[in-house]
Design a protein around this motif. Sequence first.
Motif, PDB file in Angstrom:
ATOM      1  N   PRO A  39      39.754  41.977   8.965  1.00 25.92           N
ATOM      2  CA  PRO A  39      38.919  42.980   9.301  1.00 25.92           C
ATOM      3  C   PRO A  39      37.586  42.938  10.058  1.00 25.92           C
ATOM      4  CG  PRO A  39      39.967  43.546   7.267  1.00 25.92           C
ATOM      5  CD  PRO A  39      39.838  41.954   7.429  1.00 25.92           C
ATOM      6  N   ARG A  40      37.212  43.762  11.153  1.00 23.64           N
ATOM      7  CA  ARG A  40      35.879  43.722  11.355  1.00 23.64           C
ATOM      8  C   ARG A  40      34.927  44.266  10.361  1.00 23.64           C
ATOM      9  NH1 ARG A  40      37.181  46.983  16.631  1.00 23.64           N
ATOM     10  NH2 ARG A  40      38.380  48.032  14.935  1.00 23.64           N
ATOM     11  N   ILE A  41      34.015  43.754  10.019  1.00 23.00           N
ATOM     12  CA  ILE A  41      33.030  44.256   8.920  1.00 23.00           C
ATOM     13  C   ILE A  41      31.562  44.713   9.314  1.00 23.00           C
ATOM     14  CG2 ILE A  41      31.883  43.599   6.708  1.00 23.00           C
ATOM     15  CD1 ILE A  41      34.511  42.031   6.192  1.00 23.00           C
ATOM     16  N   GLY A  42      31.194  45.756   9.299  1.00 19.59           N
ATOM     17  CA  GLY A  42      29.807  46.242   9.532  1.00 19.59           C
ATOM     18  C   GLY A  42      28.795  46.485   8.557  1.00 19.59           C
ATOM     19  N   LEU A  43      27.546  46.219   8.468  1.00 20.59           N
ATOM     20  CA  LEU A  43      26.514  46.281   7.432  1.00 20.59           C
ATOM     21  C   LEU A  43      25.693  47.391   7.825  1.00 20.59           C
ATOM     22  CD1 LEU A  43      25.574  44.608   5.200  1.00 20.59           C
ATOM     23  CD2 LEU A  43      23.992  43.407   6.825  1.00 20.59           C
ATOM     24  N   VAL A 101      33.970  48.835  13.797  1.00 24.10           N
ATOM     25  CA  VAL A 101      34.346  47.902  12.764  1.00 24.10           C
ATOM     26  C   VAL A 101      35.403  48.718  11.998  1.00 24.10           C
ATOM     27  CG1 VAL A 101      31.926  46.952  12.297  1.00 24.10           C
ATOM     28  CG2 VAL A 101      32.277  49.142  10.975  1.00 24.10           C
ATOM     29  N   ASP A 102      36.055  47.977  11.031  1.00 26.88           N
ATOM     30  CA  ASP A 102      37.168  48.431  10.180  1.00 26.88           C
ATOM     31  C   ASP A 102      36.781  48.783   8.983  1.00 26.88           C
ATOM     32  OD1 ASP A 102      39.264  48.054  12.178  1.00 26.88           O
ATOM     33  OD2 ASP A 102      38.905  45.809  11.695  1.00 26.88           O
ATOM     34  N   LYS A 103      35.685  48.055   8.346  1.00 25.48           N
ATOM     35  CA  LYS A 103      35.156  48.229   7.001  1.00 25.48           C
ATOM     36  C   LYS A 103      33.702  48.055   7.042  1.00 25.48           C
ATOM     37  CE  LYS A 103      39.248  47.788   4.966  1.00 25.48           C
ATOM     38  NZ  LYS A 103      40.015  49.127   4.265  1.00 25.48           N
ATOM     39  N   VAL A 104      33.112  48.614   6.093  1.00 24.16           N
ATOM     40  CA  VAL A 104      31.544  48.939   5.940  1.00 24.16           C
ATOM     41  C   VAL A 104      30.970  48.451   4.619  1.00 24.16           C
ATOM     42  CG1 VAL A 104      29.620  50.253   6.312  1.00 24.16           C
ATOM     43  CG2 VAL A 104      31.262  50.648   7.847  1.00 24.16           C
ATOM     44  N   ILE A 105      30.097  47.494   4.854  1.00 22.96           N
ATOM     45  CA  ILE A 105      29.305  47.018   3.399  1.00 22.96           C
ATOM     46  C   ILE A 105      28.020  47.769   3.500  1.00 22.96           C
ATOM     47  CG2 ILE A 105      28.206  45.197   2.097  1.00 22.96           C
ATOM     48  CD1 ILE A 105      30.179  43.396   3.567  1.00 22.96           C
ATOM     49  N   PRO A 111      31.969  39.318  -5.212  1.00 15.03           N
ATOM     50  CA  PRO A 111      33.632  39.347  -5.343  1.00 15.03           C
ATOM     51  C   PRO A 111      33.942  40.326  -4.724  1.00 15.03           C
ATOM     52  CG  PRO A 111      32.360  38.890  -7.591  1.00 15.03           C
ATOM     53  CD  PRO A 111      31.261  39.504  -6.704  1.00 15.03           C
ATOM     54  N   ALA A 112      33.372  41.680  -4.433  1.00 15.43           N
ATOM     55  CA  ALA A 112      34.229  42.587  -3.896  1.00 15.43           C
ATOM     56  C   ALA A 112      33.903  42.438  -2.376  1.00 15.43           C
ATOM     57  CB  ALA A 112      33.482  44.121  -4.315  1.00 15.43           C
ATOM     58  N   ILE A 113      32.861  41.855  -1.943  1.00 18.45           N
ATOM     59  CA  ILE A 113      32.482  41.601  -0.637  1.00 18.45           C
ATOM     60  C   ILE A 113      33.594  40.597   0.182  1.00 18.45           C
ATOM     61  CG2 ILE A 113      31.046  40.477   1.058  1.00 18.45           C
ATOM     62  CD1 ILE A 113      28.710  41.607  -0.486  1.00 18.45           C
ATOM     63  N   LEU A 114      33.949  39.448  -0.725  1.00 22.72           N
ATOM     64  CA  LEU A 114      34.679  38.678  -0.431  1.00 22.72           C
ATOM     65  C   LEU A 114      36.209  38.851  -0.424  1.00 22.72           C
ATOM     66  CD1 LEU A 114      33.404  35.589  -2.473  1.00 22.72           C
ATOM     67  CD2 LEU A 114      33.122  36.036   0.013  1.00 22.72           C
ATOM     68  N   ALA A 115      36.480  39.834  -1.153  1.00 27.65           N
ATOM     69  CA  ALA A 115      37.940  40.448  -1.486  1.00 27.65           C
ATOM     70  C   ALA A 115      38.056  41.110   0.146  1.00 27.65           C
ATOM     71  CB  ALA A 115      38.068  41.069  -2.643  1.00 27.65           C
ATOM     72  N   LEU A 116      37.010  42.017   0.357  1.00 28.19           N
ATOM     73  CA  LEU A 116      37.025  42.843   1.587  1.00 28.19           C
ATOM     74  C   LEU A 116      37.211  41.847   2.899  1.00 28.19           C
ATOM     75  CD1 LEU A 116      36.533  46.001   2.800  1.00 28.19           C
ATOM     76  CD2 LEU A 116      34.215  45.308   2.750  1.00 28.19           C
ATOM     77  N   TYR A 117      36.425  40.930   2.932  1.00 27.21           N
ATOM     78  CA  TYR A 117      36.376  40.090   4.037  1.00 27.21           C
ATOM     79  C   TYR A 117      37.754  39.558   4.054  1.00 27.21           C
ATOM     80  CZ  TYR A 117      34.610  36.781   7.103  1.00 27.21           C
ATOM     81  OH  TYR A 117      34.332  35.947   8.487  1.00 27.21           O
ATOM     82  N   ALA A 118      38.392  38.846   3.113  1.00 24.43           N
ATOM     83  CA  ALA A 118      39.678  38.298   3.288  1.00 24.43           C
ATOM     84  C   ALA A 118      40.901  39.181   3.578  1.00 24.43           C
ATOM     85  CB  ALA A 118      39.850  37.683   1.725  1.00 24.43           C
ATOM     86  N   SER A 119      40.835  40.643   3.114  1.00 20.40           N
ATOM     87  CA  SER A 119      41.958  41.494   3.317  1.00 20.40           C
ATOM     88  C   SER A 119      42.172  41.724   4.927  1.00 20.40           C
ATOM     89  CB  SER A 119      41.602  42.552   2.801  1.00 20.40           C
ATOM     90  OG  SER A 119      40.456  43.403   3.409  1.00 20.40           O
ATOM     91  N   GLU A 120      43.321  41.857   5.284  1.00 20.69           N
ATOM     92  CA  GLU A 120      43.742  42.280   6.874  1.00 20.69           C
ATOM     93  C   GLU A 120      44.160  43.714   6.675  1.00 20.69           C
ATOM     94  OE1 GLU A 120      45.853  38.024   7.690  1.00 20.69           O
ATOM     95  OE2 GLU A 120      47.011  39.873   7.886  1.00 20.69           O
ATOM     96  N   SER A 121      43.754  44.305   8.024  1.00 25.05           N
ATOM     97  CA  SER A 121      44.098  45.967   8.054  1.00 25.05           C
ATOM     98  C   SER A 121      45.457  45.862   8.492  1.00 25.05           C
ATOM     99  CB  SER A 121      42.998  46.407   8.976  1.00 25.05           C
ATOM    100  OG  SER A 121      43.000  45.832  10.294  1.00 25.05           O
ATOM    101  N   GLU A 122      46.171  47.053   8.282  1.00 23.95           N
ATOM    102  CA  GLU A 122      47.582  47.402   8.767  1.00 23.95           C
ATOM    103  C   GLU A 122      47.400  47.302  10.247  1.00 23.95           C
ATOM    104  OE1 GLU A 122      49.185  49.291   4.593  1.00 23.95           O
ATOM    105  OE2 GLU A 122      49.084  50.540   6.632  1.00 23.95           O
ATOM    106  N   GLU A 123      46.414  48.004  10.863  1.00 24.61           N
ATOM    107  CA  GLU A 123      46.314  48.176  12.163  1.00 24.61           C
ATOM    108  C   GLU A 123      46.351  46.865  12.996  1.00 24.61           C
ATOM    109  OE1 GLU A 123      44.824  51.672  10.262  1.00 24.61           O
ATOM    110  OE2 GLU A 123      44.191  49.424   9.817  1.00 24.61           O
ATOM    111  N   GLU A 124      45.503  45.793  12.508  1.00 21.21           N
ATOM    112  CA  GLU A 124      45.509  44.644  13.071  1.00 21.21           C
ATOM    113  C   GLU A 124      46.552  43.791  12.996  1.00 21.21           C
ATOM    114  OE1 GLU A 124      42.076  42.651  11.130  1.00 21.21           O
ATOM    115  OE2 GLU A 124      40.941  43.329  12.659  1.00 21.21           O
TER     116      GLU A 124
END
Length: 336
Positions: free
Chosen positions: A27-31, A199-203, A304-317
């Motif tokens: 996923p594309r990740i925003g901060l 982005v797809d996810k936001v920290i 741990p939550a950030i890494l899990a978010l980063y490693a996941s894949e969005s269904e849209e992609e």
Amino acid sequence: MAAFLQFLDSFRSRRDFDSDTPRSDRPRIGLALSSGGAKGLAHIGVIQVLEENGIEIDAVIGTSMGAYVGGLWTAGFRGDELAELAADLAAPRDLWALIDPLLPPRRGFIAGNRIRKRLEDSLGNRTFADTKIPFYAVATELESLERVVFHEGELVSAVVASAAVPGIVTPVVRHGVEYIDGGVCDPLPVNYLKEHGVVDKVIAVNVLPPVGSLRGSRTPDHHLAPWRRFLRLLNTHLNYFAPGNLLDILRSAAMGTQMRLVERSAKNADVLVRAVTTSPRWHDYNNHRHYIEVGRRAAEEALPAILALYASESEEENSVDIETPTPSSREVRSCA
């Protein structure tokens, strides 16, 4: 724990800050970086942890101090360099050098020109197009009190507008329009990047403490040594920024509203990093090391939550390749 450390080592080996690294597998990740005055120096600690763990960020959005730190980072200043800039600001001589008082203070106590000059010394004439990571700065249009998100043009004026605390710093004119602190409207800008397909996810990084947590944080006078009581009394009569004085009241009142707004926005973050401290001061930049350490600890706890978010894949992609739309450089939304 062993399994997590093995995953972390594997993650670090795969990731760096090279813009050529393929990004289609995640996923594309925003901060999103919140407002918070000196407390916003905690953003530097969070950024340091992200860098140390090779975590890529695809876009950054910031409000007020979050825009200040985010603008410098996306322009190329790394976490250790940001800490050095914070240390420079902590020196009393340098901090007072940023104060250009206005007499009479018709629209603010500080003109803000010296703050702009300090930022220009770091950023020069860079524009949003020059940033290494897409960057967005949130401000509030003075006349309408609506949110404005800058993404084009020069960086310095956008960041200064985002951090123009109402009542303290005079409104900033950008392209003929007056702006004040973005925290008035959106102190933790979580939703914008998602709403515009950036982005797809936001920290989200929040440095503002919960309402009520600051009660009783100031040492009572009778607990102080006589000479300290005298210094406090002298400071109270001579320093407009002293606790309980005019500028402190204005800043605290503004922060009270932001503390309530930020809790609502935080619920929409995919990962929330709470880098909060119960210090009642909003402008104690001399405590920069403390705030940076607060940010580091909060980021490490959320890792741990950030890494899990980063490693996941969005269904849209996985299903379709969608071109990312480019949002308008000036998006306005009601504060309500």
